[in-house]
Scaffold this active site. Structure first.
Site, PDB file in Angstrom:
ATOM      1  N   THR A  33      13.572  -0.767 -27.748  1.00  0.00           N
ATOM      2  CA  THR A  33      13.901  -1.855 -28.674  1.00  0.00           C
ATOM      3  C   THR A  33      13.204  -3.149 -28.276  1.00  0.00           C
ATOM      4  O   THR A  33      13.029  -4.033 -29.113  1.00  0.00           O
ATOM      5  CB  THR A  33      15.424  -2.121 -28.667  1.00  0.00           C
ATOM      6  OG1 THR A  33      15.851  -2.206 -27.306  1.00  0.00           O
ATOM      7  CG2 THR A  33      16.189  -1.000 -29.359  1.00  0.00           C
ATOM      8  N   SER A 128      11.933   1.335 -12.984  1.00  0.00           N
ATOM      9  CA  SER A 128      11.198   0.059 -12.949  1.00  0.00           C
ATOM     10  C   SER A 128      10.739  -0.378 -11.570  1.00  0.00           C
ATOM     11  O   SER A 128      10.862  -1.542 -11.193  1.00  0.00           O
ATOM     12  CB  SER A 128      12.032  -1.069 -13.575  1.00  0.00           C
ATOM     13  OG  SER A 128      12.209  -0.821 -14.921  1.00  0.00           O
ATOM     14  N   ASP A 174      12.350  -4.816 -18.452  1.00  0.00           N
ATOM     15  CA  ASP A 174      12.436  -4.454 -17.036  1.00  0.00           C
ATOM     16  C   ASP A 174      12.317  -5.681 -16.140  1.00  0.00           C
ATOM     17  O   ASP A 174      13.064  -5.849 -15.172  1.00  0.00           O
ATOM     18  CB  ASP A 174      11.321  -3.463 -16.667  1.00  0.00           C
ATOM     19  CG  ASP A 174      11.343  -2.230 -17.547  1.00  0.00           C
ATOM     20  OD1 ASP A 174      12.381  -1.970 -18.188  1.00  0.00           O
ATOM     21  OD2 ASP A 174      10.316  -1.530 -17.598  1.00  0.00           O
ATOM     22  N   TYR A 226       3.313   5.750 -25.011  1.00  0.00           N
ATOM     23  CA  TYR A 226       4.122   4.539 -25.145  1.00  0.00           C
ATOM     24  C   TYR A 226       3.441   3.579 -26.126  1.00  0.00           C
ATOM     25  O   TYR A 226       4.073   3.069 -27.055  1.00  0.00           O
ATOM     26  CB  TYR A 226       4.289   3.896 -23.760  1.00  0.00           C
ATOM     27  CG  TYR A 226       5.169   2.670 -23.732  1.00  0.00           C
ATOM     28  CD1 TYR A 226       6.535   2.784 -23.553  1.00  0.00           C
ATOM     29  CD2 TYR A 226       4.614   1.401 -23.875  1.00  0.00           C
ATOM     30  CE1 TYR A 226       7.352   1.659 -23.517  1.00  0.00           C
ATOM     31  CE2 TYR A 226       5.413   0.273 -23.845  1.00  0.00           C
ATOM     32  CZ  TYR A 226       6.785   0.397 -23.657  1.00  0.00           C
ATOM     33  OH  TYR A 226       7.569  -0.725 -23.625  1.00  0.00           O
TER      34      TYR A 226
HETATM   35  C1  GLA Z   1       9.701   0.918 -20.271  1.00  0.00           C
HETATM   36  C2  GLA Z   1       9.128  -0.461 -20.614  1.00  0.00           C
HETATM   37  C3  GLA Z   1      10.197  -1.358 -21.212  1.00  0.00           C
HETATM   38  C4  GLA Z   1      10.915  -0.670 -22.364  1.00  0.00           C
HETATM   39  C5  GLA Z   1      11.345   0.745 -21.965  1.00  0.00           C
HETATM   40  C6  GLA Z   1      11.924   1.516 -23.116  1.00  0.00           C
HETATM   41  O1  GLA Z   1      10.646   0.803 -19.267  1.00  0.00           O
HETATM   42  O2  GLA Z   1       8.607  -1.074 -19.463  1.00  0.00           O
HETATM   43  O3  GLA Z   1       9.623  -2.571 -21.629  1.00  0.00           O
HETATM   44  O4  GLA Z   1      10.133  -0.646 -23.523  1.00  0.00           O
HETATM   45  O5  GLA Z   1      10.277   1.494 -21.428  1.00  0.00           O
HETATM   46  O6  GLA Z   1      13.126   0.946 -23.528  1.00  0.00           O
END
Ligand code: GLA
Length: 385
Positions: A33, A128, A174, A226
């Protein structure tokens, strides 16, 4: 002296000026999102990345990691170029190098540094680890150079390093979670206005526990899937005449879907709109202290990511289904997907049973044994020495 500071001393022959830390994160709900200007509800993990740093008199950057056998990666600050970030074995150094580049690019007077990093966050587990490294480095450099950056500004800078230097088109969730989260709280983010709400989230008082199941399937956000999801969402918003999918109200979803010809685009749009609604629902439940009731929206979120957004994988689906059958209130994949981790909300006394069920199911399916840990909402970045 802390371990990472001692290692810096052994390595570079002089002590660091300080040690800074930033955590990994788990996203409770609100997946894919953030690049749609939507809502997310992450929290920081107790697992963190520490950097010991000292300024140098010249323009050399020395980067060393206790976790990667690459030796010291030496770079020339003046030669940092987003078109040629470090790759291969030295690829991890692109994250701290990107932060230096982003600071210089923003006009801050940053010189050479020596840096040593140690982390207890697994990489590629969807927790992350890259944001933690970027945020810890950005905080260290901001403090060493006395730059007047707020926590959200540190996060924005770290994200710019990842987008423009490392080349991963991630959103800001993140980095914001790693920089701004607070102990015992989930962080309700509006990724458009950057408004933050710190929502008390204490599973222990409710007799609950959150487990993270690392499927050990490595995901790589740089592999193009992605970016493809992101582009589809932006195209869909454009064709609906909206600035972002955030602007499509839940009530108008069916009408909007009827106007989209491509079935996979319809799924992407349905996911984003329903997921934003789930974030708001879970926020409401947390505020009301109805923690067990957050289970169903978590599991619905997983189904949406699996069927509509198509970013799950067999290992994540198995972890979710098995934990739920073993008595979890709800479970879902967390992070970008295609591997990484699932999270599951359980009664505290069900930990052994759920862990056993998931581990056995993975063994039966012939999957790599998963790594199951507890997730406790923890504090964001800080100076530790
Ligand atoms: C990764 C990206 C985030 C986010 C998520 C999905 O963690 O770094 O910015 O888009 O995917 O929610």
């Amino acid at each position: 002296m802390s371990r990472v500071a001692q290692e810096f001393l052994d390595l570079y022959g002089y002590p660091p000026e300080g040690v800074w830390a930033a955590p990994g994160r788990v996203n409770l709900i609100g997946e894919h999102t953030d690049y749609n200007d939507g809502f997310a509800l992450p929290f920081a993990l107790p697992h963190r990345t520490e950097v010991a740093v000292a300024r140098r008199a010249d323009a050399t950057l020395g980067f060393h990691s206790a976790d990667v056998p690459s030796g010291v990666v030496a770079l020339d600050l003046a030669a940092l170029d987003p078109a040629h970030p470090p790759r291969g074995r030295d690829g991890w150094a692109a994250y701290p190098a990107g932060v230096v580049w982003a600071l210089v690019d923003a006009g801050f007077p940053v010189g050479g540094v020596d840096l040593h990093v140690r982390s207890d966050l697994p990489t590629g587990a969807g927790l992350s680890s890259s944001a933690a490294l970027e945020v810890a480095t950005a905080l260290a450099l901001a403090e060493l150079h006395e730059l007047p950056l707020t926590r959200p500004e540190v996060a924005a800078l770290a994200r710019r390093a990842e987008n423009a230097y490392v080349g991963v088109p991630c959103g800001v969730m993140d980095q914001l979670a790693s920089a701004c989260a607070t102990d015992g709280h989930a962080l309700r983010l509006d990724t458009r206005s950057l408004e933050q709400r710190h929502i008390p989230f204490d599973c222990a008082v409710a007799g609950l526990r959150l487990l993270v199941v690392d499927t050990r399937v490595k995901h790589d956000l740089a592999d193009g899937t992605y970016a493809e999801r992101r582009a589809t969402c932006h195209r869909a918003a454009h064709s609906l005449g909206l600035p972002a999918l955030r602007d499509l109200p839940y009530e108008d979803l069916d009408r909007a879907l009827a106007g989209l010809a491509d079935p996979s685009t319809r799924g992407r749009v349905r996911h984003v709109v329903t997921e934003n609604a789930r974030v708001l629902r879970v926020e409401e439940l947390l505020r009301a202290g109805r923690l067990r009731e957050t289970g169903p929206p978590l599991t619905e979120g997983h189904a949406s990511l699996r069927d509509d957004y198509e970013v799950s994988c067999p290992e994540l689906d198995l972890a979710v289904a098995t934990a739920n059958s073993a008595g979890a209130y709800g479970s879902r994949m967390t992070g970008g997907g295609f591997g990484g981790s699932a999270l599951t909300l359980i009664d505290a006394d069900a930990e052994a049973e759920v862990t056993r069920a998931v581990t056995e199911a993975f063994a039966r399916a012939g999957f790599t044994p998963p790594r199951v840990t507890r997730a406790v909402p923890s504090a964001g970045m800080s100076r530790v020495l």
